[in-house]
Design an enzyme around this catalytic site. Structure first.
Site, PDB file in Angstrom:
ATOM      1  N   HIS A 243       0.865  -1.170   0.000  1.00 24.64           N
ATOM      2  CA  HIS A 243       0.000   0.000   0.000  1.00 24.64           C
ATOM      3  C   HIS A 243       0.908   1.227   0.000  1.00 24.64           C
ATOM      4  O   HIS A 243       1.951   1.248   0.662  1.00 24.64           O
ATOM      5  CB  HIS A 243      -0.927   0.016   1.226  1.00 24.64           C
ATOM      6  CG  HIS A 243      -2.140  -0.872   1.057  1.00 24.64           C
ATOM      7  ND1 HIS A 243      -2.820  -1.411   2.115  1.00 24.64           N
ATOM      8  CD2 HIS A 243      -2.771  -1.303  -0.069  1.00 24.64           C
ATOM      9  CE1 HIS A 243      -3.843  -2.145   1.658  1.00 24.64           C
ATOM     10  NE2 HIS A 243      -3.822  -2.084   0.334  1.00 24.64           N
TER      11      HIS A 243
ATOM     12  N   ASP B 200       1.063   4.136   1.314  1.00 20.98           N
ATOM     13  CA  ASP B 200       1.529   4.847   2.514  1.00 20.98           C
ATOM     14  C   ASP B 200       2.659   4.107   3.235  1.00 20.98           C
ATOM     15  O   ASP B 200       3.178   4.586   4.245  1.00 20.98           O
ATOM     16  CB  ASP B 200       0.361   5.155   3.482  1.00 20.98           C
ATOM     17  CG  ASP B 200      -0.460   3.935   3.860  1.00 20.98           C
ATOM     18  OD1 ASP B 200      -0.427   2.936   3.117  1.00 20.98           O
ATOM     19  OD2 ASP B 200      -1.133   3.982   4.908  1.00 20.98           O
ATOM     20  N   HIS B 201       3.062   2.963   2.695  1.00 22.23           N
ATOM     21  CA  HIS B 201       4.172   2.216   3.295  1.00 22.23           C
ATOM     22  C   HIS B 201       5.387   2.082   2.381  1.00 22.23           C
ATOM     23  O   HIS B 201       6.434   1.623   2.816  1.00 22.23           O
ATOM     24  CB  HIS B 201       3.700   0.828   3.751  1.00 22.23           C
ATOM     25  CG  HIS B 201       2.715   0.912   4.874  1.00 22.23           C
ATOM     26  ND1 HIS B 201       3.038   0.666   6.184  1.00 22.23           N
ATOM     27  CD2 HIS B 201       1.408   1.293   4.877  1.00 22.23           C
ATOM     28  CE1 HIS B 201       1.979   0.869   6.948  1.00 22.23           C
ATOM     29  NE2 HIS B 201       0.976   1.249   6.180  1.00 22.23           N
TER      30      HIS B 201
ATOM     31  N   HIS C 166      -4.070  -8.396   6.333  1.00 22.27           N
ATOM     32  CA  HIS C 166      -4.485  -7.081   5.850  1.00 22.27           C
ATOM     33  C   HIS C 166      -5.145  -7.276   4.488  1.00 22.27           C
ATOM     34  O   HIS C 166      -5.283  -8.410   4.026  1.00 22.27           O
ATOM     35  CB  HIS C 166      -3.224  -6.185   5.786  1.00 22.27           C
ATOM     36  CG  HIS C 166      -3.500  -4.746   5.578  1.00 22.27           C
ATOM     37  ND1 HIS C 166      -4.506  -4.061   6.203  1.00 22.27           N
ATOM     38  CD2 HIS C 166      -2.875  -3.812   4.790  1.00 22.27           C
ATOM     39  CE1 HIS C 166      -4.490  -2.801   5.810  1.00 22.27           C
ATOM     40  NE2 HIS C 166      -3.508  -2.625   4.947  1.00 22.27           N
TER      41      HIS C 166
ATOM     42  N   ASP D 287       0.467  -3.274   8.488  1.00 23.87           N
ATOM     43  CA  ASP D 287      -0.902  -3.083   8.908  1.00 23.87           C
ATOM     44  C   ASP D 287      -1.545  -4.459   9.102  1.00 23.87           C
ATOM     45  O   ASP D 287      -1.231  -5.399   8.398  1.00 23.87           O
ATOM     46  CB  ASP D 287      -1.707  -2.363   7.830  1.00 23.87           C
ATOM     47  CG  ASP D 287      -1.207  -0.955   7.546  1.00 23.87           C
ATOM     48  OD1 ASP D 287      -0.234  -0.518   8.171  1.00 23.87           O
ATOM     49  OD2 ASP D 287      -1.768  -0.305   6.661  1.00 23.87           O
TER      50      ASP D 287
HETATM   51 ZN    ZN Z   1      -2.260  -0.827   4.371  1.00 22.47          ZN
END
Ligand code: ZN
EC number: 3.1.26.11
Length: 302
Positions: free
Chosen positions: A62, A64-65, A140, A210
């Site tokens: 994802h 944001d990582h 996740h 996450d």
């Molecule tokens: Zn995520």
């Protein structure tokens, strides 16, 4: 063991908050964990030497990582880096990074080594004389791993008075430090624990983000000194946590309690919340030793 939080919010970078990235200093290693957008700017703010980063661990794909990763790789190239760079992350990470390098014709002059992960079981993925790193399979919306960083037990310390009293030759000091019993100059076997003390206690750090609440990670992280567990939501928004496969502060604390963690660090907060205080309060109803991550915060666990 020192942890620098470069970013600890979910979803999007904002004026004053960053997405996930952390630097873990452990036994002279400097590990970068996740690499959200803007990570390289935060590394500069914290004066972290780029060359000391030799291993980057990405939890999942994802944005944001890992949206900061190609930028960081590119900057390393512009700074004429020569040191190898190891990148651990889900299968696909090599393709997404190399496609960007290929289309911009900007191959690195240093060696990029990808370690792509596909297993849903915990694996040992890095080991040297002082540290080992294991994956923590998470649950996740896409394939995700947390990472467990463990120092190896240090050498035993010699009690010099006792060692000399026992009449042990200097040549055997190393063996004593390694925990062996040795013969003294009179040919008598000296028990190790009679002349040595335990060395520095080995520390451990688990990064879990996450993920939705996943109790089967507990045996993997049992007795960890420091547990970072995502807490995207508070319990009042648990109806959002379930479909997005995230955790609440209470769930993070429950995992910390079951794992007998030394301290719980909360992070990956949804940007819908104005204050972080309720995260700590909610978690502490289950597990007392809770610290809140904040961008720029440095935790010294040595
Ligand atoms: Zn995520």
């Amino acid at each position: 063991m020192k942890l620098t939080i470069l970013g600890c919010y979910s979803a999007t970078p904002r004026a004053l908050t960053n997405t996930t990235s952390q630097v873990l200093e452990i036994n002279n290693h400097m590990f970068l964990i996740d690499c959200g957008e803007g990570t390289q700017v935060e590394l500069r703010k914290h004066k972290i030497k780029f060359n000391r980063i030799k291993h980057i661990f990405i939890s999942h794909l994802h944005g944001d990582h890992f949206f900061g990763l190609v930028g960081l790789i590119s900057t390393f190239r512009l700074l004429t880096r020569e040191t190898d760079l190891h990148i651990y992350g889900p299968k696909g990470i090599k393709e997404v990074i190399t496609l960007q390098m290929k289309l911009s014709d900007s191959w690195t002059n240093y060696k990029l080594i990808f370690h792509e992960l596909t297993s849903t079981e915990s694996q040992l993925i890095f080991e040297d004389d002082v540290v080992e790193v294991h994956t923590i399979p998470l649950n996740h919306r896409v394939y995700t791993n947390g990472y467990l960083f463990k120092e190896k037990e240090g050498n035993r310390k010699l009690d010099m008075n006792l060692v000399e009293e026992a009449n042990i030759d200097v040549a055997y000091y190393r063996k004593l430090q390694q925990g062996f019993d040795v013969l003294n100059e009179d040919g008598v076997l000296i028990a190790n624990e009679k002349v040595t003390r335990p060395g520095k206690k080995a520390k451990s750090y688990a990064f879990c983000s996450d993920t939705m609440y996943k109790e089967d990670i507990v045996p993997i992280i049992k007795d960890v000194d420091v547990l970072y567990h995502e807490s995207t939501f508070l319990e009042k928004h648990s109806h959002l946590a379930l479909p997005t496969k995230h955790s609440t502060a209470k769930e993070a604390a429950t995992i910390a309690k079951k794992a007998n963690a030394g301290v719980l660090l909360l992070g990956h907060y949804s940007t819908r919340y104005d204050s972080l205080k309720p995260f700590k309060e909610e978690a502490q109803e289950v597990f007392k030793p809770v610290r809140l991550c904040q961008d720029g915060k440095v935790f010294d666990f040595s």
